[in-house]
Enzyme design. Structure first.
Site, PDB file in Angstrom:
ATOM      1  N   TYR A 106       8.980 -13.927 -11.594  1.00  0.00           N
ATOM      2  CA  TYR A 106       8.616 -13.209 -12.820  1.00  0.00           C
ATOM      3  C   TYR A 106       8.819 -11.705 -12.641  1.00  0.00           C
ATOM      4  O   TYR A 106       9.402 -11.028 -13.504  1.00  0.00           O
ATOM      5  CB  TYR A 106       7.159 -13.493 -13.215  1.00  0.00           C
ATOM      6  CG  TYR A 106       6.698 -12.613 -14.356  1.00  0.00           C
ATOM      7  CD1 TYR A 106       7.110 -12.876 -15.665  1.00  0.00           C
ATOM      8  CD2 TYR A 106       5.894 -11.496 -14.132  1.00  0.00           C
ATOM      9  CE1 TYR A 106       6.724 -12.059 -16.716  1.00  0.00           C
ATOM     10  CE2 TYR A 106       5.506 -10.674 -15.173  1.00  0.00           C
ATOM     11  CZ  TYR A 106       5.923 -10.963 -16.464  1.00  0.00           C
ATOM     12  OH  TYR A 106       5.549 -10.128 -17.504  1.00  0.00           O
ATOM     13  N   ARG A 153      -3.488  -3.898 -10.633  1.00  0.00           N
ATOM     14  CA  ARG A 153      -4.381  -2.899 -11.224  1.00  0.00           C
ATOM     15  C   ARG A 153      -4.863  -3.308 -12.611  1.00  0.00           C
ATOM     16  O   ARG A 153      -6.005  -3.032 -12.992  1.00  0.00           O
ATOM     17  CB  ARG A 153      -3.646  -1.556 -11.324  1.00  0.00           C
ATOM     18  CG  ARG A 153      -4.492  -0.405 -11.856  1.00  0.00           C
ATOM     19  CD  ARG A 153      -3.632   0.749 -12.310  1.00  0.00           C
ATOM     20  NE  ARG A 153      -2.750   0.338 -13.402  1.00  0.00           N
ATOM     21  CZ  ARG A 153      -1.820   1.119 -13.937  1.00  0.00           C
ATOM     22  NH1 ARG A 153      -1.635   2.336 -13.468  1.00  0.00           N
ATOM     23  NH2 ARG A 153      -1.069   0.674 -14.923  1.00  0.00           N
ATOM     24  N   ARG A 163      -3.411 -12.148 -21.433  1.00  0.00           N
ATOM     25  CA  ARG A 163      -2.244 -12.327 -20.557  1.00  0.00           C
ATOM     26  C   ARG A 163      -2.712 -12.607 -19.132  1.00  0.00           C
ATOM     27  O   ARG A 163      -3.709 -12.029 -18.683  1.00  0.00           O
ATOM     28  CB  ARG A 163      -1.356 -11.073 -20.577  1.00  0.00           C
ATOM     29  CG  ARG A 163      -0.753 -10.746 -21.928  1.00  0.00           C
ATOM     30  CD  ARG A 163       0.262  -9.612 -21.813  1.00  0.00           C
ATOM     31  NE  ARG A 163      -0.365  -8.349 -21.492  1.00  0.00           N
ATOM     32  CZ  ARG A 163      -0.621  -7.384 -22.393  1.00  0.00           C
ATOM     33  NH1 ARG A 163      -0.304  -7.575 -23.654  1.00  0.00           N
ATOM     34  NH2 ARG A 163      -1.179  -6.257 -22.024  1.00  0.00           N
ATOM     35  N   PHE A 223      13.670  10.690  -8.652  1.00  0.00           N
ATOM     36  CA  PHE A 223      13.493   9.686  -9.704  1.00  0.00           C
ATOM     37  C   PHE A 223      12.983   8.368  -9.124  1.00  0.00           C
ATOM     38  O   PHE A 223      12.125   7.711  -9.721  1.00  0.00           O
ATOM     39  CB  PHE A 223      14.844   9.487 -10.409  1.00  0.00           C
ATOM     40  CG  PHE A 223      14.840   8.478 -11.524  1.00  0.00           C
ATOM     41  CD1 PHE A 223      14.413   8.828 -12.797  1.00  0.00           C
ATOM     42  CD2 PHE A 223      15.301   7.198 -11.312  1.00  0.00           C
ATOM     43  CE1 PHE A 223      14.424   7.904 -13.830  1.00  0.00           C
ATOM     44  CE2 PHE A 223      15.333   6.263 -12.344  1.00  0.00           C
ATOM     45  CZ  PHE A 223      14.885   6.626 -13.603  1.00  0.00           C
TER      46      PHE A 223
END
Length: 348
Positions: A106, A153, A163, A223
């Site tokens: 997933y 978290r 969910r 980044f």
């Protein structure tokens, strides 16, 4: 810059469809499967979403137009990742995350593919070497580390939204239902379950350090590195912390800004990783079922991130980045708050 921007907006639109619980599955599943084709349909848009980010769906013709203006090499990467992600999202709409393998699967679909797509864009731009885009295992680990941190978290928030992303294989050893972990009488088992999942996520850190050690462009490095150090700090805050089941665990704004200013080279990132895994090590409960595994993975990360560790080094960069960091520190508190929120979303 444009390719990454459009990549983000396209995936934000796809994610908004997945997140919208008001769209029925018989509508949502075909949309996810076909979403990549909408990039080449100038008029396609979706105006029935109730999600907060629905503007990306309502204004999708603007996004798709800019997508078609990109170089073909960028279009091919974005379209391919979008297709694979949509198929994976649709698959997990109709089944639960059961095993740890399915948890990895997933997270691959919703985040690992982002890491792989970005890496292919970096290489296609020639800002980075071809190996960055070719080594999909490392790029996948970059995404999995962020996504698992986010899932760990956000236990309580996801429960409130209906969910469930914690793998049944793990939580079923500690409770009959995932929601039971939030009950005060189950807090000891809940924290042990939490610690096992944090330990699982930490196994991606060696790949993260290897990936970052290969980057040679400073902007690309920043980044990539900033969300990774934010993630390790978040995991350290969550580890063995009952508050995960009672509210939101966040790193402080000042801490977030310091991480953003510091994570400008591989040596600094190694030091940050070392600092936070040491923090986790200090909190390992002796009676925790995962304590030995946690100690092992922490030990391997410490060996890689210690000052004399085996990680490859990168060239030294101009002190101008330190000056930019000081400029950032001088900005107003309101701006820092905005950056902190943006960085948090970046981790997500």
């Amino acid at each position: 810059r444009h390719a990454v921007c459009i990549f983000y907006l396209v995936l934000r639109a796809l994610d908004t469809i997945e997140d919208d619980m008001t769209i029925s599955l018989d509508v949502k599943v075909p949309m996810l499967h076909e979403f990549h084709s909408f990039l080449y349909q100038p008029e396609w848009k979706y105006t029935e979403s109730k999600e907060k980010d629905r503007q990306v769906l309502e204004d999708f013709p603007t996004i798709s137009m800019e997508f078609r203006n990109l170089s073909k090499v960028y279009q091919d990467v974005i379209s391919d990742v979008c297709h694979k992600m949509g198929v994976g999202m649709a698959e997990f709409l109709e089944k639960k995350v059961d095993s740890q393998h399915e948890w990895d699967e997933y997270c691959h679909y919703v985040a690992g593919l982002v890491g792989i797509g970005l890496s292919r864009l970096f290489s296609a731009s020639e800002l980075e070497d071809p190996i960055i885009g070719q080594d999909t295992q490392l790029a996948n680990s970059m995404g999995l580390f962020l996504q698992k941190t986010n899932i760990i978290r956000d236990y309580l928030e996801d429960q409130l939204e209906g969910r469930e992303f914690w793998p049944r294989e793990v939580w079923s050893r500690y409770a009959k239902k995932l929601s039971d972990l939030a009950k005060p009488e189950n807090i000891d088992g809940a924290v042990q379950c939490l610690n096992e999942l944090v330990t699982n996520a930490l196994h991606h850190v060696p790949d993260v350090l290897t990936y970052l050690s290969r980057l040679r462009n400073q902007s690309v490095f920043n980044f990539c590195a900033i969300p990774q150090v934010m993630a390790i700090a978040t995991l350290a805050a969550c580890y063995n912390n009952k508050q995960v089941f009672r509210g939101v665990v966040k790193i402080r704004k000042g801490q977030a800004v310091t991480l953003m200013m510091d994570a400008t080279n591989i040596q600094a990132v190694r030091a940050i990783m070392y600092q936070y895994v040491e923090e986790i090590h200090q909190k390992i409960p002796s009676g925790d079922p995962s304590s030995k595994k946690t100690q092992q993975v922490v030990g391997s990360i410490r060996a890689l991130s210690s000052p004399g560790g085996p990680m490859a080094s990168r060239p030294h960069y101009s002190p101008i980045y330190l000056s930019l960091a000081m400029l950032l520190a001088a900005l107003s508190w309101q701006y820092l708050s905005t950056i902190s929120r943006a960085a948090e979303e970046y981790v997500q």
